[in-house]
Scaffold this motif. Structure first.
Motif, PDB file in Angstrom:
ATOM      1  N   LEU A  45      17.552 -11.522  74.600  1.00 52.47           N
ATOM      2  CA  LEU A  45      17.735 -10.809  75.784  1.00 52.47           C
ATOM      3  C   LEU A  45      19.165 -10.128  75.769  1.00 52.47           C
ATOM      4  O   LEU A  45      19.436  -9.563  76.871  1.00 52.47           O
ATOM      5  CB  LEU A  45      17.351 -11.510  76.937  1.00 52.47           C
ATOM      6  N   GLY A  46      19.790  -9.823  74.736  1.00 51.70           N
ATOM      7  CA  GLY A  46      21.115  -9.316  74.870  1.00 51.70           C
ATOM      8  C   GLY A  46      21.284  -7.984  75.397  1.00 51.70           C
ATOM      9  O   GLY A  46      22.519  -7.606  75.792  1.00 51.70           O
ATOM     10  N   ALA A  47      20.120  -7.323  75.466  1.00 50.91           N
ATOM     11  CA  ALA A  47      20.289  -5.952  76.130  1.00 50.91           C
ATOM     12  C   ALA A  47      20.328  -5.957  77.683  1.00 50.91           C
ATOM     13  O   ALA A  47      20.543  -4.958  78.239  1.00 50.91           O
ATOM     14  CB  ALA A  47      19.460  -4.918  75.649  1.00 50.91           C
ATOM     15  N   ILE A  48      20.308  -7.116  78.100  1.00 48.70           N
ATOM     16  CA  ILE A  48      20.182  -7.228  79.864  1.00 48.70           C
ATOM     17  C   ILE A  48      21.185  -7.931  80.243  1.00 48.70           C
ATOM     18  O   ILE A  48      21.832  -8.746  79.655  1.00 48.70           O
ATOM     19  CB  ILE A  48      18.819  -7.614  80.308  1.00 48.70           C
ATOM     20  N   GLU A  49      21.358  -7.886  81.632  1.00 52.27           N
ATOM     21  CA  GLU A  49      22.356  -8.816  82.124  1.00 52.27           C
ATOM     22  C   GLU A  49      21.750 -10.235  82.384  1.00 52.27           C
ATOM     23  O   GLU A  49      20.627 -10.343  82.839  1.00 52.27           O
ATOM     24  CB  GLU A  49      22.750  -8.306  83.800  1.00 52.27           C
ATOM     25  N   ILE A  50      22.511 -11.215  82.201  1.00 59.01           N
ATOM     26  CA  ILE A  50      22.059 -12.480  82.328  1.00 59.01           C
ATOM     27  C   ILE A  50      23.081 -13.302  83.106  1.00 59.01           C
ATOM     28  O   ILE A  50      24.035 -13.476  83.021  1.00 59.01           O
ATOM     29  CB  ILE A  50      21.808 -13.415  80.995  1.00 59.01           C
ATOM     30  N   ARG A  51      22.565 -13.655  84.296  1.00 57.57           N
ATOM     31  CA  ARG A  51      23.526 -14.386  85.500  1.00 57.57           C
ATOM     32  C   ARG A  51      22.900 -15.888  85.450  1.00 57.57           C
ATOM     33  O   ARG A  51      21.912 -16.342  85.222  1.00 57.57           O
ATOM     34  CB  ARG A  51      23.356 -13.784  86.766  1.00 57.57           C
ATOM     35  N   LEU A  52      24.014 -16.733  85.656  1.00 56.18           N
ATOM     36  CA  LEU A  52      23.803 -17.971  85.941  1.00 56.18           C
ATOM     37  C   LEU A  52      24.346 -18.709  87.344  1.00 56.18           C
ATOM     38  O   LEU A  52      25.699 -18.439  87.450  1.00 56.18           O
ATOM     39  CB  LEU A  52      24.286 -18.920  84.615  1.00 56.18           C
ATOM     40  N   GLU A  53      23.572 -19.277  88.108  1.00 51.18           N
ATOM     41  CA  GLU A  53      24.159 -20.274  89.255  1.00 51.18           C
ATOM     42  C   GLU A  53      23.803 -21.586  88.797  1.00 51.18           C
ATOM     43  O   GLU A  53      22.622 -22.069  88.794  1.00 51.18           O
ATOM     44  CB  GLU A  53      23.542 -19.694  90.315  1.00 51.18           C
ATOM     45  N   ALA A  54      24.642 -22.589  88.693  1.00 53.54           N
ATOM     46  CA  ALA A  54      24.543 -23.772  88.531  1.00 53.54           C
ATOM     47  C   ALA A  54      25.241 -24.873  89.286  1.00 53.54           C
ATOM     48  O   ALA A  54      26.314 -24.655  89.730  1.00 53.54           O
ATOM     49  CB  ALA A  54      24.886 -24.061  87.058  1.00 53.54           C
ATOM     50  N   ARG A  55      24.483 -25.916  89.732  1.00 54.86           N
ATOM     51  CA  ARG A  55      25.050 -26.984  90.460  1.00 54.86           C
ATOM     52  C   ARG A  55      24.350 -28.222  90.233  1.00 54.86           C
ATOM     53  O   ARG A  55      23.435 -28.288  89.662  1.00 54.86           O
ATOM     54  CB  ARG A  55      24.984 -26.739  91.907  1.00 54.86           C
ATOM     55  N   LEU A  56      25.147 -29.530  90.286  1.00 50.60           N
ATOM     56  CA  LEU A  56      24.767 -30.687  89.906  1.00 50.60           C
ATOM     57  C   LEU A  56      24.053 -31.277  91.408  1.00 50.60           C
ATOM     58  O   LEU A  56      24.560 -30.890  92.461  1.00 50.60           O
ATOM     59  CB  LEU A  56      25.997 -31.544  89.686  1.00 50.60           C
ATOM     60  N   GLU A  57      23.249 -32.125  91.300  1.00 51.03           N
ATOM     61  CA  GLU A  57      22.543 -32.725  92.402  1.00 51.03           C
ATOM     62  C   GLU A  57      23.210 -33.935  92.569  1.00 51.03           C
ATOM     63  O   GLU A  57      23.695 -34.655  91.775  1.00 51.03           O
ATOM     64  CB  GLU A  57      21.069 -32.876  92.132  1.00 51.03           C
ATOM     65  N   ALA A  58      23.321 -34.143  93.989  1.00 50.36           N
ATOM     66  CA  ALA A  58      24.042 -35.540  94.223  1.00 50.36           C
ATOM     67  C   ALA A  58      23.129 -36.821  94.005  1.00 50.36           C
ATOM     68  O   ALA A  58      22.081 -36.801  93.912  1.00 50.36           O
ATOM     69  CB  ALA A  58      24.434 -35.234  95.785  1.00 50.36           C
TER      70      ALA A  58
END
Length: 146
Positions: free
Chosen positions: A133-146
């Motif tokens: 998918l290199g032709a598109i924007e790839i975003r990431l939101e990541a968090r750890l669960e408590a």
């Protein structure tokens, strides 16, 4: 390694219908249509290529991250990855896929938040579907669960 799927389409774009079959049988004569792709925001009228792409991206990313976390000595108990693929009209008519936004919640005993985010970013950049998918924007939101 090769994987395959088959799509059959009948009729014109706006009033035609199709079916998708996958090698695994997970989808067998599964319906899709113009409505399921471009009009039904609920996603209940059938699948569409973008939904399938989102599933592939989320699945690939979660597997890649799982491997990387285990290699770092902090195997995950659970990773929940969601991908949202965005389609927009393009100039001159038609549509284009512009982005895939990954949201990740991980349960990873012993992992520090900063290390988890760094590893998730590396997994986002290196999973085979992200690379494709290199032709598109790839975003990431990541968090750890408590």
């Amino acid at each position: 390694m090769k994987r395959h799927a088959t799509a059959i389409w009948k009729g014109a774009l706006s009033d035609g219908t199709g079916t998708i079959d996958t090698q695994s049988g997970a989808l067998k004569a599964h319906g899709y249509s113009f409505k399921s792709r471009f009009e039904d925001e609920s996603g209940k009228s059938g699948t569409n290529p973008e939904e399938l792409l989102a599933a592939a991206h989320a699945g690939c990313f979660a597997m890649q991250l799982s491997h990387m976390l285990a290699e770092n000595g902090t195997p995950a108990d659970r990773l929940e990855a969601e991908a949202v693929v965005t389609v927009e009209p393009k100039d001159g008519g038609g549509f284009r896929i512009v982005s895939s936004a990954l949201t990740l919640v991980g349960k990873v005993p012993g992992a520090r938040e900063a290390d988890f985010r760094e590893t998730a970013t590396k997994a986002k950049e290196s999973c085979p579907v992200s690379v494709a998918l290199g032709a598109i924007e790839i975003r990431l939101e990541a968090r750890l669960e408590a």
